[in-house]
Design a protein around this motif. Structure first.
Motif, PDB file in Angstrom:
ATOM      1  N   TYR A  45      13.262  -3.029  -4.040  1.00  0.00           N
ATOM      2  CA  TYR A  45      12.957  -1.864  -3.207  1.00  0.00           C
ATOM      3  C   TYR A  45      12.538  -2.129  -1.850  1.00  0.00           C
ATOM      4  CZ  TYR A  45      12.851   1.709  -6.751  1.00  0.00           C
ATOM      5  OH  TYR A  45      13.036   2.620  -7.874  1.00  0.00           O
ATOM      6  N   GLU A  46      11.829  -3.189  -1.640  1.00  0.00           N
ATOM      7  CA  GLU A  46      11.454  -3.485  -0.095  1.00  0.00           C
ATOM      8  C   GLU A  46      12.573  -3.858   0.514  1.00  0.00           C
ATOM      9  OE1 GLU A  46       6.920  -5.335  -1.416  1.00  0.00           O
ATOM     10  OE2 GLU A  46       8.653  -6.489  -1.181  1.00  0.00           O
ATOM     11  N   TRP A  47      13.696  -4.691  -0.007  1.00  0.00           N
ATOM     12  CA  TRP A  47      14.732  -4.912   0.758  1.00  0.00           C
ATOM     13  C   TRP A  47      15.537  -3.766   1.041  1.00  0.00           C
ATOM     14  CZ3 TRP A  47      20.163  -4.584  -0.097  1.00  0.00           C
ATOM     15  CH2 TRP A  47      20.963  -5.282   0.697  1.00  0.00           C
ATOM     16  N   ILE A  48      15.758  -2.732   0.230  1.00  0.00           N
ATOM     17  CA  ILE A  48      16.412  -1.447   0.374  1.00  0.00           C
ATOM     18  C   ILE A  48      15.603  -0.828   1.610  1.00  0.00           C
ATOM     19  CG2 ILE A  48      17.215   0.854  -0.488  1.00  0.00           C
ATOM     20  CD1 ILE A  48      17.436  -0.721  -3.233  1.00  0.00           C
ATOM     21  N   ALA A  49      14.464  -0.673   1.461  1.00  0.00           N
ATOM     22  CA  ALA A  49      13.476  -0.055   2.282  1.00  0.00           C
ATOM     23  C   ALA A  49      13.654  -0.262   3.776  1.00  0.00           C
ATOM     24  CB  ALA A  49      12.030  -0.268   1.945  1.00  0.00           C
ATOM     25  N   ARG A  50      13.876  -1.671   4.038  1.00  0.00           N
ATOM     26  CA  ARG A  50      14.305  -1.852   5.442  1.00  0.00           C
ATOM     27  C   ARG A  50      15.825  -1.476   5.819  1.00  0.00           C
ATOM     28  NH1 ARG A  50      11.766  -6.760   3.183  1.00  0.00           N
ATOM     29  NH2 ARG A  50      13.807  -7.646   2.833  1.00  0.00           N
ATOM     30  N   ARG A  51      16.482  -1.141   4.921  1.00  0.00           N
ATOM     31  CA  ARG A  51      17.951  -0.600   5.350  1.00  0.00           C
ATOM     32  C   ARG A  51      17.898   0.979   5.107  1.00  0.00           C
ATOM     33  NH1 ARG A  51      17.290  -5.642   3.799  1.00  0.00           N
ATOM     34  NH2 ARG A  51      18.615  -7.254   4.616  1.00  0.00           N
ATOM     35  N   VAL A  52      17.206   1.759   5.069  1.00  0.00           N
ATOM     36  CA  VAL A  52      17.145   2.974   4.968  1.00  0.00           C
ATOM     37  C   VAL A  52      16.398   3.783   5.860  1.00  0.00           C
ATOM     38  CG1 VAL A  52      18.027   3.154   2.411  1.00  0.00           C
ATOM     39  CG2 VAL A  52      15.412   3.416   2.911  1.00  0.00           C
ATOM     40  N   ALA A  53      15.882   3.236   6.923  1.00  0.00           N
ATOM     41  CA  ALA A  53      15.019   3.858   7.949  1.00  0.00           C
ATOM     42  C   ALA A  53      15.812   4.882   8.548  1.00  0.00           C
ATOM     43  CB  ALA A  53      14.837   2.821   9.079  1.00  0.00           C
ATOM     44  N   GLY A  54      15.034   6.024   8.627  1.00  0.00           N
ATOM     45  CA  GLY A  54      15.618   7.307   9.187  1.00  0.00           C
ATOM     46  C   GLY A  54      16.579   8.048   8.304  1.00  0.00           C
ATOM     47  N   ARG A  55      16.820   7.514   7.039  1.00  0.00           N
ATOM     48  CA  ARG A  55      17.770   8.294   6.255  1.00  0.00           C
ATOM     49  C   ARG A  55      16.904   9.189   5.229  1.00  0.00           C
ATOM     50  NH1 ARG A  55      23.166   6.624   5.452  1.00  0.00           N
ATOM     51  NH2 ARG A  55      23.832   4.762   6.574  1.00  0.00           N
ATOM     52  N   ARG A  56      17.889  10.201   4.461  1.00  0.00           N
ATOM     53  CA  ARG A  56      17.217  10.982   3.701  1.00  0.00           C
ATOM     54  C   ARG A  56      17.660  10.307   2.326  1.00  0.00           C
ATOM     55  NH1 ARG A  56      20.596  16.062   4.840  1.00  0.00           N
ATOM     56  NH2 ARG A  56      22.107  14.063   4.921  1.00  0.00           N
ATOM     57  N   VAL A  57      16.640  10.082   1.513  1.00  0.00           N
ATOM     58  CA  VAL A  57      16.812   9.066   0.217  1.00  0.00           C
ATOM     59  C   VAL A  57      16.406   9.924  -0.645  1.00  0.00           C
ATOM     60  CG1 VAL A  57      16.195   6.931  -0.752  1.00  0.00           C
ATOM     61  CG2 VAL A  57      16.208   6.923   1.770  1.00  0.00           C
ATOM     62  N   VAL A  58      17.285   9.556  -2.074  1.00  0.00           N
ATOM     63  CA  VAL A  58      16.830  10.004  -3.193  1.00  0.00           C
ATOM     64  C   VAL A  58      16.765   8.965  -4.334  1.00  0.00           C
ATOM     65  CG1 VAL A  58      19.117  10.792  -4.049  1.00  0.00           C
ATOM     66  CG2 VAL A  58      17.210  11.560  -5.384  1.00  0.00           C
ATOM     67  N   ASP A  59      15.686   8.545  -4.930  1.00  0.00           N
ATOM     68  CA  ASP A  59      15.333   7.709  -5.829  1.00  0.00           C
ATOM     69  C   ASP A  59      15.424   8.166  -7.032  1.00  0.00           C
ATOM     70  OD1 ASP A  59      14.740   5.169  -6.970  1.00  0.00           O
ATOM     71  OD2 ASP A  59      12.504   5.493  -6.436  1.00  0.00           O
ATOM     72  N   LEU A  60      16.709   7.866  -7.815  1.00  0.00           N
ATOM     73  CA  LEU A  60      16.998   8.708  -8.937  1.00  0.00           C
ATOM     74  C   LEU A  60      16.498   7.808 -10.135  1.00  0.00           C
ATOM     75  CD1 LEU A  60      20.511   9.874  -8.252  1.00  0.00           C
ATOM     76  CD2 LEU A  60      18.612  11.140  -8.275  1.00  0.00           C
ATOM     77  N   ALA A  61      15.832   8.211 -11.279  1.00  0.00           N
ATOM     78  CA  ALA A  61      15.223   7.427 -12.092  1.00  0.00           C
ATOM     79  C   ALA A  61      14.153   6.929 -11.636  1.00  0.00           C
ATOM     80  CB  ALA A  61      16.154   6.853 -13.180  1.00  0.00           C
ATOM     81  N   CYS A  62      13.377   7.422 -10.876  1.00  0.00           N
ATOM     82  CA  CYS A  62      12.130   6.676 -10.161  1.00  0.00           C
ATOM     83  C   CYS A  62      11.244   6.274 -11.253  1.00  0.00           C
ATOM     84  CB  CYS A  62      11.674   7.420  -9.125  1.00  0.00           C
ATOM     85  SG  CYS A  62      10.738   9.167  -9.447  1.00  0.00           S
ATOM     86  N   GLY A  63      11.098   6.822 -12.464  1.00  0.00           N
ATOM     87  CA  GLY A  63      10.156   6.055 -13.011  1.00  0.00           C
ATOM     88  C   GLY A  63       8.347   6.471 -12.524  1.00  0.00           C
ATOM     89  N   GLU A  64       7.913   5.354 -12.620  1.00  0.00           N
ATOM     90  CA  GLU A  64       6.276   5.579 -12.157  1.00  0.00           C
ATOM     91  C   GLU A  64       6.264   6.017 -10.818  1.00  0.00           C
ATOM     92  OE1 GLU A  64       2.157   3.716 -10.918  1.00  0.00           O
ATOM     93  OE2 GLU A  64       4.341   3.430 -10.095  1.00  0.00           O
ATOM     94  N   GLY A  65       7.159   5.733  -9.872  1.00  0.00           N
ATOM     95  CA  GLY A  65       7.175   6.449  -8.718  1.00  0.00           C
ATOM     96  C   GLY A  65       6.865   5.195  -7.510  1.00  0.00           C
ATOM     97  N   TYR A  66       6.426   3.942  -7.839  1.00  0.00           N
ATOM     98  CA  TYR A  66       6.063   2.885  -6.673  1.00  0.00           C
ATOM     99  C   TYR A  66       7.334   2.594  -5.852  1.00  0.00           C
ATOM    100  CZ  TYR A  66       8.751  -0.465  -9.591  1.00  0.00           C
ATOM    101  OH  TYR A  66       9.657  -0.957 -10.172  1.00  0.00           O
ATOM    102  N   GLY A  67       8.409   2.721  -6.226  1.00  0.00           N
ATOM    103  CA  GLY A  67       9.580   2.355  -5.420  1.00  0.00           C
ATOM    104  C   GLY A  67       9.878   3.532  -4.724  1.00  0.00           C
ATOM    105  N   SER A  68       9.609   4.759  -4.910  1.00  0.00           N
ATOM    106  CA  SER A  68       9.884   5.670  -4.016  1.00  0.00           C
ATOM    107  C   SER A  68       8.909   5.740  -2.994  1.00  0.00           C
ATOM    108  CB  SER A  68       9.720   7.117  -4.789  1.00  0.00           C
ATOM    109  OG  SER A  68      10.426   7.154  -5.851  1.00  0.00           O
ATOM    110  N   ALA A  69       7.788   5.360  -3.291  1.00  0.00           N
ATOM    111  CA  ALA A  69       6.741   5.216  -2.240  1.00  0.00           C
ATOM    112  C   ALA A  69       6.931   4.224  -1.020  1.00  0.00           C
ATOM    113  CB  ALA A  69       5.344   4.892  -2.625  1.00  0.00           C
ATOM    114  N   VAL A  70       7.486   2.915  -1.870  1.00  0.00           N
ATOM    115  CA  VAL A  70       8.168   2.065  -0.710  1.00  0.00           C
ATOM    116  C   VAL A  70       9.083   2.321   0.077  1.00  0.00           C
ATOM    117  CG1 VAL A  70       9.103  -0.397  -0.860  1.00  0.00           C
ATOM    118  CG2 VAL A  70       7.248   0.038  -2.300  1.00  0.00           C
ATOM    119  N   LEU A  71       9.966   3.153  -0.450  1.00  0.00           N
ATOM    120  CA  LEU A  71      11.314   3.611   0.488  1.00  0.00           C
ATOM    121  C   LEU A  71      10.635   4.571   1.480  1.00  0.00           C
ATOM    122  CD1 LEU A  71      13.614   4.316  -2.657  1.00  0.00           C
ATOM    123  CD2 LEU A  71      13.759   2.404  -0.846  1.00  0.00           C
ATOM    124  N   ALA A  72       9.490   5.308   1.369  1.00  0.00           N
ATOM    125  CA  ALA A  72       9.068   6.485   2.042  1.00  0.00           C
ATOM    126  C   ALA A  72       8.404   5.618   3.253  1.00  0.00           C
ATOM    127  CB  ALA A  72       8.093   7.304   1.336  1.00  0.00           C
TER     128      ALA A  72
END
Length: 261
Positions: A45-72
């Protein structure tokens, strides 16, 4: 993830946030015994977050939500999507940011604005992966990108087995099988491998060459050692390597695919 008969629940949740129990279907933060798997997912998630700056992201099957928060932390906006009512309620209450929202619905039916799809450690749960990948391609459009990860059959399952004992998994992939599946739907397919680093690499060396599994049992220190070792694992104890840089994907723990239509 959890030994038979054991039941783990998240610790130290914020006031008003219901803790989730570990079932093996999804990983959780705040469960010390689960920390290896949580950090193994978090580093991606941290690796992807550095590559989605400025994008509109959907985190599918996000589970507990920690990864969505990292992406945000980097994305313009993030929608975390999960069908599980307990996971959805927990994520909605725990992770609150102006650019982050959560929706309770099926991955297959979510329809919204996104130019980056994140779908981690879930395609192995899916009955019809081809349909899911076609859906991702339609969601991101011509200029978008999808990040889809899955465990490596060769390092997850026992030697020679066609599947691990995880009851939630429908299909686990070798690198060549995964590439063939993805290539049926995306023009540009890059696969990276996730590997142990730092203290986890040293631990793996000790297991393979120094008979550490027999040593700790013989010394009767298994539980005290792992009670300290497992909670101390960090995301930096994993590393992503590209096949373009000579990474041996057959030895990877997980495959992380970067997909463009």
């Amino acid at each position: 993830m959890t030994a038979p008969g054991e039941h783990y629940v998240q610790r130290n949740q914020p006031p008003g946030v219901p803790p989730l129990a570990l079932t093996g279907e999804r990983t959780l933060p705040d469960v010390p015994e689960e920390n290896y798997w949580y950090r193994r997912h978090l580093v991606v998630y941290e690796w992807i977050a550095r590559r989605v700056a400025g994008r509109r992201v959907v985190d599918l099957a996000c589970g507990e939500g920690y990864g969505s928060a990292v992406l945000a932390e980097r994305a313009a906006s993030v929608v975390g999507v999960d069908a599980n009512p307990e996971a959805f309620e927990h994520a909605r209450l725990r992770y609150v940011r102006d650019n982050l929202s959560f929706e309770r619905t099926l991955v297959e039916t979510w329809d919204g604005d996104a130019d980056a799809v994140v779908f981690l450690q879930t395609i192995e749960h899916v009955q019809d992966p081809d349909a899911i990948l076609e859906r991702f391609k339609a969601l991101v459009g011509a200029g978008g990108v999808a990040y889809v990860s899955t465990p490596n059959l060769l390092t997850l399952a026992p030697p020679g087995a066609e599947k691990s004992e995880n009851p939630w998994h429908v299909k686990e992939y070798r690198a060549d099988e995964y590439r063939e599946l993805l290539g049926r739907h995306f023009r540009d397919v890059e696969i990276l491998g996730l590997y142990h680093a730092r203290k986890l690499a040293l631990h793996a060396f000790a297991l393979k060459h120094l008979a550490w599994d027999r040593v700790h049992k013989g010394l009767r220190i298994t539980k005290p050692f792992y009670d300290r070792f497992t909670p101390a694992i960090a995301a930096s104890d994993f590393v992503l390597r590209s096949e373009h840089d000579g990474a041996d994907l057959d030895a990877a723990l997980d495959f992380v695919a970067v997909l463009r239509p």
